[in-house]
Motif scaffolding. Structure first.
Motif: not given
Lengths: 114, 113
Positions: A99-103
């Motif tokens: 959830x807290x990582x870039x896509x």
């Protein structure tokens, strides 16, 4: 960061047919996402595809119209079924590790329906 | 209703100036806010992520601020270059919706030499 390849990069299809879009990642990833981007518009999430479970669809998108497969941690497909001109759009897949990582996105599939 | 709004007009600036792009949101409580760059015919590329408890984040010529009271994020590009011309998207990640990102409509930036 992950490298995402989408196939086909573009296609022109007849009304009433179906097209399957492939998304291949060069590393194992937990979360894969499918988006639609209509001309001049932003990205709208179609569904989230996690390996080993059924895809989770957003409001306005249904499995019968957009069936998704996620057979392993590096691959997913999105099918656009029974296409109509309203389905003309860019379809993008992306991957993320939490959830807290870039896509990270593929370059999309440009789909036109005649 | 829930909305994310970015500068609807294209932003035209002179090379060397600072570009400031705005992202406003209503009726969301984002855990994180992300900025992406999208070039024509390409997928979005991640630039910066800022958490709800962070006021500011920097990366080279880029700076992002996040004001959860104003419900606004500002994205700055200093010493802008023609190569910075692109569409910039803000995206919210909502606590209770897994890893789902909700995107704004984007602002097109054009940097003239």
């Amino acid at each position: 960061s992950a490298v995402i390849s989408q196939k086909p990069s573009r296609d022109i299809c007849q009304r009433g047919t179906s097209l399957t879009i492939q998304c291949q990642v060069d590393s194992q990833v937990t979360m894969m996402f499918w988006y639609r981007q209509q001309p001049g518009q932003s990205l709208t999430l179609i569904a989230t595809a996690n390996q080993g479970s059924e895809a989770t669809y957003e409001s306005g998108f249904v499995i019968d119209k957009f069936p998704i497969s996620r057979p392993n941690l590096t691959f997913s497909t999105l099918t656009v079924s029974n296409m109509s001109p309203e389905d003309s759009s860019i379809y993008l897949c992306s991957v993320g590790e939490g959830a807290d990582q870039p896509q990270h996105f593929g370059d999309g599939t440009r789909l036109s329906i005649l | 209703s829930q909305k994310i709004e970015q500068n609807s007009e294209a932003l035209n600036i002179q090379e060397g100036k600072t570009a400031t792009l705005t992202c406003n949101y209503t009726n969301y409580s984002p855990a994180y806010l992300q900025w992406y760059r999208q070039d024509p015919g390409r997928g979005p590329v991640f630039l910066l992520l800022i958490r709800e408890n962070e006021k500011e984040k920097r990366k080279e010529r880029l700076k992002v601020t996040f004001d959860t009271t104003l419900k606004q994020s500002l994205f700055h590009i200093t010493a802008s270059q023609p190569a910075d011309s692109a569409t910039y998207l803000c995206a919210l990640l909502i606590y209770n919706q897994g890893g789902k990102l909700i995107f704004g409509q984007g602002t097109e930036l054009s940097v003239k030499p």
